[in-house]
Each structure stands twice: as structure tokens, then as C-alpha cells.
Design a protein around this motif. Structure first.
Motif, PDB file in Angstrom:
ATOM      1  N   GLU A   1       6.581   6.781 -27.778  1.00 13.30           N
ATOM      2  CA  GLU A   1       5.316   6.868 -28.525  1.00 13.30           C
ATOM      3  C   GLU A   1       5.506   7.296 -29.974  1.00 13.30           C
ATOM      4  O   GLU A   1       4.540   7.306 -30.754  1.00 13.30           O
ATOM      5  CB  GLU A   1       4.338   7.815 -27.825  1.00 13.30           C
ATOM      6  N   ASP A   2       6.731   7.652 -30.358  1.00 13.49           N
ATOM      7  CA  ASP A   2       7.017   7.932 -31.758  1.00 13.49           C
ATOM      8  C   ASP A   2       7.286   6.653 -32.553  1.00 13.49           C
ATOM      9  O   ASP A   2       7.440   6.703 -33.778  1.00 13.49           O
ATOM     10  CB  ASP A   2       8.230   8.857 -31.888  1.00 13.49           C
ATOM     11  N   THR A   3       7.368   5.538 -31.871  1.00 11.22           N
ATOM     12  CA  THR A   3       7.606   4.257 -32.539  1.00 11.22           C
ATOM     13  C   THR A   3       6.480   3.953 -33.519  1.00 11.22           C
ATOM     14  O   THR A   3       5.305   3.968 -33.154  1.00 11.22           O
ATOM     15  CB  THR A   3       7.716   3.124 -31.506  1.00 11.22           C
ATOM     16  N   ALA A   4       6.854   3.699 -34.764  1.00  9.15           N
ATOM     17  CA  ALA A   4       5.869   3.449 -35.822  1.00  9.15           C
ATOM     18  C   ALA A   4       6.610   3.151 -37.124  1.00  9.15           C
ATOM     19  O   ALA A   4       7.832   3.325 -37.211  1.00  9.15           O
ATOM     20  CB  ALA A   4       4.969   4.660 -36.015  1.00  9.15           C
ATOM     21  N   VAL A   5       5.841   2.740 -38.108  1.00  9.26           N
ATOM     22  CA  VAL A   5       6.353   2.721 -39.478  1.00  9.26           C
ATOM     23  C   VAL A   5       6.050   4.090 -40.074  1.00  9.26           C
ATOM     24  O   VAL A   5       4.908   4.557 -40.021  1.00  9.26           O
ATOM     25  CB  VAL A   5       5.698   1.618 -40.320  1.00  9.26           C
TER      26      VAL A   5
ATOM     27  N   TYR B   1       3.782  22.060 -42.018  1.00 12.25           N
ATOM     28  CA  TYR B   1       2.641  21.721 -41.175  1.00 12.25           C
ATOM     29  C   TYR B   1       3.026  20.506 -40.338  1.00 12.25           C
ATOM     30  O   TYR B   1       3.681  19.596 -40.843  1.00 12.25           O
ATOM     31  CB  TYR B   1       1.421  21.389 -42.038  1.00 12.25           C
ATOM     32  N   TYR B   2       2.580  20.506 -39.073  1.00 10.31           N
ATOM     33  CA  TYR B   2       2.931  19.418 -38.165  1.00 10.31           C
ATOM     34  C   TYR B   2       1.736  19.025 -37.313  1.00 10.31           C
ATOM     35  O   TYR B   2       0.911  19.869 -36.948  1.00 10.31           O
ATOM     36  CB  TYR B   2       4.068  19.840 -37.232  1.00 10.31           C
ATOM     37  N   VAL B   3       1.675  17.766 -36.965  1.00  5.32           N
ATOM     38  CA  VAL B   3       0.732  17.341 -35.936  1.00  5.32           C
ATOM     39  C   VAL B   3       1.247  17.883 -34.610  1.00  5.32           C
ATOM     40  O   VAL B   3       2.466  18.018 -34.403  1.00  5.32           O
ATOM     41  CB  VAL B   3       0.610  15.804 -35.917  1.00  5.32           C
ATOM     42  N   ASP B   4       0.341  18.204 -33.713  1.00  5.52           N
ATOM     43  CA  ASP B   4       0.737  18.864 -32.458  1.00  5.52           C
ATOM     44  C   ASP B   4       1.772  18.064 -31.670  1.00  5.52           C
ATOM     45  O   ASP B   4       2.659  18.637 -31.038  1.00  5.52           O
ATOM     46  CB  ASP B   4      -0.493  19.109 -31.585  1.00  5.52           C
ATOM     47  N   SER B   5       1.679  16.761 -31.708  1.00  5.77           N
ATOM     48  CA  SER B   5       2.538  15.922 -30.873  1.00  5.77           C
ATOM     49  C   SER B   5       4.009  15.961 -31.270  1.00  5.77           C
ATOM     50  O   SER B   5       4.867  15.524 -30.495  1.00  5.77           O
ATOM     51  CB  SER B   5       2.042  14.473 -30.884  1.00  5.77           C
ATOM     52  N   VAL B   6       4.328  16.480 -32.456  1.00  7.68           N
ATOM     53  CA  VAL B   6       5.733  16.526 -32.879  1.00  7.68           C
ATOM     54  C   VAL B   6       6.257  17.944 -33.038  1.00  7.68           C
ATOM     55  O   VAL B   6       7.449  18.124 -33.330  1.00  7.68           O
ATOM     56  CB  VAL B   6       5.958  15.740 -34.198  1.00  7.68           C
ATOM     57  N   LYS B   7       5.404  18.926 -32.853  1.00  7.65           N
ATOM     58  CA  LYS B   7       5.846  20.317 -33.003  1.00  7.65           C
ATOM     59  C   LYS B   7       6.985  20.624 -32.029  1.00  7.65           C
ATOM     60  O   LYS B   7       6.928  20.278 -30.860  1.00  7.65           O
ATOM     61  CB  LYS B   7       4.676  21.268 -32.766  1.00  7.65           C
ATOM     62  N   GLY B   8       8.011  21.271 -32.565  1.00  6.79           N
ATOM     63  CA  GLY B   8       9.169  21.597 -31.745  1.00  6.79           C
ATOM     64  C   GLY B   8      10.200  20.492 -31.667  1.00  6.79           C
ATOM     65  O   GLY B   8      11.312  20.712 -31.182  1.00  6.79           O
ATOM     66  N   ARG B   9       9.850  19.297 -32.126  1.00  7.21           N
ATOM     67  CA  ARG B   9      10.785  18.160 -32.087  1.00  7.21           C
ATOM     68  C   ARG B   9      11.162  17.681 -33.485  1.00  7.21           C
ATOM     69  O   ARG B   9      12.299  17.273 -33.709  1.00  7.21           O
ATOM     70  CB  ARG B   9      10.170  16.996 -31.314  1.00  7.21           C
ATOM     71  N   PHE B  10      10.215  17.709 -34.407  1.00  5.42           N
ATOM     72  CA  PHE B  10      10.446  17.236 -35.775  1.00  5.42           C
ATOM     73  C   PHE B  10      10.518  18.425 -36.730  1.00  5.42           C
ATOM     74  O   PHE B  10       9.816  19.419 -36.546  1.00  5.42           O
ATOM     75  CB  PHE B  10       9.313  16.331 -36.238  1.00  5.42           C
ATOM     76  N   THR B  11      11.326  18.274 -37.765  1.00  4.54           N
ATOM     77  CA  THR B  11      11.434  19.296 -38.806  1.00  4.54           C
ATOM     78  C   THR B  11      11.407  18.637 -40.167  1.00  4.54           C
ATOM     79  O   THR B  11      12.217  17.745 -40.443  1.00  4.54           O
ATOM     80  CB  THR B  11      12.729  20.103 -38.656  1.00  4.54           C
TER      81      THR B  11
ATOM     82  N   VAL C   1       1.876  13.297 -39.915  1.00  2.00           N
ATOM     83  CA  VAL C   1       2.958  13.791 -39.065  1.00  2.00           C
ATOM     84  C   VAL C   1       3.391  15.189 -39.490  1.00  2.00           C
ATOM     85  O   VAL C   1       3.447  16.109 -38.672  1.00  2.00           O
ATOM     86  CB  VAL C   1       4.163  12.836 -39.101  1.00  2.00           C
ATOM     87  N   ALA C   2       3.716  15.350 -40.771  1.00  2.00           N
ATOM     88  CA  ALA C   2       4.242  16.635 -41.232  1.00  2.00           C
ATOM     89  C   ALA C   2       4.074  16.735 -42.740  1.00  2.00           C
ATOM     90  O   ALA C   2       4.006  15.723 -43.438  1.00  2.00           O
ATOM     91  CB  ALA C   2       5.709  16.786 -40.870  1.00  2.00           C
ATOM     92  N   ALA C   3       4.022  17.981 -43.218  1.00  2.00           N
ATOM     93  CA  ALA C   3       3.947  18.219 -44.655  1.00  2.00           C
ATOM     94  C   ALA C   3       4.702  19.497 -44.986  1.00  2.00           C
ATOM     95  O   ALA C   3       4.876  20.370 -44.135  1.00  2.00           O
ATOM     96  CB  ALA C   3       2.499  18.320 -45.121  1.00  2.00           C
ATOM     97  N   ILE C   4       5.112  19.576 -46.251  1.00  2.00           N
ATOM     98  CA  ILE C   4       5.845  20.752 -46.715  1.00  2.00           C
ATOM     99  C   ILE C   4       5.349  21.104 -48.109  1.00  2.00           C
ATOM    100  O   ILE C   4       5.103  20.230 -48.937  1.00  2.00           O
ATOM    101  CB  ILE C   4       7.365  20.493 -46.693  1.00  2.00           C
ATOM    102  N   SER C   5       5.180  22.398 -48.333  1.00  2.00           N
ATOM    103  CA  SER C   5       4.623  22.854 -49.600  1.00  2.00           C
ATOM    104  C   SER C   5       5.629  22.693 -50.743  1.00  2.00           C
ATOM    105  O   SER C   5       6.774  22.327 -50.543  1.00  2.00           O
ATOM    106  CB  SER C   5       4.183  24.309 -49.471  1.00  2.00           C
ATOM    107  N   TRP C   6       5.193  23.007 -51.934  1.00  2.00           N
ATOM    108  CA  TRP C   6       5.929  22.690 -53.154  1.00  2.00           C
ATOM    109  C   TRP C   6       7.367  23.217 -53.165  1.00  2.00           C
ATOM    110  O   TRP C   6       8.278  22.532 -53.592  1.00  2.00           O
ATOM    111  CB  TRP C   6       5.179  23.253 -54.361  1.00  2.00           C
ATOM    112  N   ILE C   7       7.562  24.460 -52.698  1.00  4.35           N
ATOM    113  CA  ILE C   7       8.923  24.997 -52.686  1.00  4.35           C
ATOM    114  C   ILE C   7       9.461  25.128 -51.272  1.00  4.35           C
ATOM    115  O   ILE C   7      10.507  25.727 -51.054  1.00  4.35           O
ATOM    116  CB  ILE C   7       8.992  26.358 -53.418  1.00  4.35           C
ATOM    117  N   GLY C   8       8.756  24.569 -50.326  1.00  2.00           N
ATOM    118  CA  GLY C   8       9.232  24.550 -48.941  1.00  2.00           C
ATOM    119  C   GLY C   8       8.930  25.790 -48.148  1.00  2.00           C
ATOM    120  O   GLY C   8       9.473  25.965 -47.059  1.00  2.00           O
ATOM    121  N   SER C   9       8.061  26.651 -48.643  1.00  2.00           N
ATOM    122  CA  SER C   9       7.791  27.906 -47.953  1.00  2.00           C
ATOM    123  C   SER C   9       6.856  27.728 -46.759  1.00  2.00           C
ATOM    124  O   SER C   9       6.822  28.581 -45.870  1.00  2.00           O
ATOM    125  CB  SER C   9       7.190  28.925 -48.920  1.00  2.00           C
ATOM    126  N   SER C  10       6.098  26.639 -46.751  1.00  2.00           N
ATOM    127  CA  SER C  10       5.165  26.393 -45.643  1.00  2.00           C
ATOM    128  C   SER C  10       5.321  24.960 -45.146  1.00  2.00           C
ATOM    129  O   SER C  10       5.513  24.044 -45.942  1.00  2.00           O
ATOM    130  CB  SER C  10       3.717  26.614 -46.100  1.00  2.00           C
TER     131      SER C  10
END
Length: 123
Positions: A89-93, A59-69, A48-57
Motif C-alpha cells: 500500500e506504499d506503492t505510489a508516485v 511530522y508524519y502521516v499515521d500510516s508511516v509512523k515508525g517506518r519512514f524517517t 507523507v512527512a515534513a521537516i522543519s527548516w533546520i530539522g528540529s521538528s
């Protein structure tokens, strides 16, 4: 060892918002790339998403871009996933994960995983 504990899941109507949290304990939190995955029954776990060690970068899957942070607070050893404009469709564990590198995170080969938190979006 790193222990990860997710919280913040629940039931929300379509269009609503939820904020997931993942508290980490153990080894130095800032040494890890942090991320979120999700899984529905019968399907593979999805990045779904990832963030680098200090938060500078981030990454998102296309389906959540613009909606998830995704964000992190290294002082609190916590990573967050703010989810807005939720869809059924966001329903999941949703699982929190920690990896040493970004590629291993995105490939789902994380070193540590949380137990998961259920997110259900009703239509």
C-alpha cells in the motif's frame, strides 16, 4: 524559484527499504519547510512527512509512523525519506515539496514541487 529533483525510487519487495532523495536548487534551501507527498492513480495526493527548516521538528502521516524517517542536510540542499518495512500500500508516485510554512506544507499548498519518483512495493 526553487527546483526540486527526486531520485531513489524503484521496485522493492514487501518488507524492504528504499531511500528517496530530493535535491533542491535556487533559493536558500534552509528557508523552506520540506516534505514528501505520494499519489496513486485516481486518488488525491497524500501528505507523507515534513521537516522543519533546520530539522528540529518532523511530522508524519499515521500510516508511516515508525517506518519512514524524513531528514535534511542543509549543507547539501537535500531532503531524504528513508522508507523501511515497506508495504504494497506504499506503492505510489512520491513527490518532494517545499513550503514557507508547516501548515501550508501539511495542507498540500506547497510553493514548489518535484516531478515525482515511482515507488512500487511487490507482495
Amino acid at each position: 524559484q526553487v527546483q526540486l529533483v527526486e531520485s531513489g525510487g524503484g521496485l522493492v519487495q514487501a518488507g524492504g527499504s528504499l531511500r528517496l532523495s530530493c535535491a533542491a536548487s535556487g533559493r536558500i534551501f534552509s528557508s523552506y519547510v520540506m516534505g514528501w507527498f505520494r499519489q496513486v492513480p485516481g486518488k488525491q495526493r497524500e501528505f507523507v512527512a515534513a521537516i522543519s527548516w533546520i530539522g528540529s521538528s518532523t511530522y508524519y502521516v499515521d500510516s508511516v509512523k515508525g517506518r519512514f524517517t524524513i531528514s535534511r542536510d542543509n549543507a547539501k540542499n537535500t531532503v531524504y525519506l528513508q522508507m523501511n518495512s515497506l508495504k504494497p500500500e506504499d506503492t505510489a508516485v512520491y513527490y518532494c515539496a517545499a513550503s514557507v510554512t508547516i501548515p501550508t506544507m501539511r495542507l498540500g499548498r506547497s510553493d514548489y514541487w518535484g516531478q515525482g519518483t515511482q515507488v512500487t512495493v511487490s507482495s
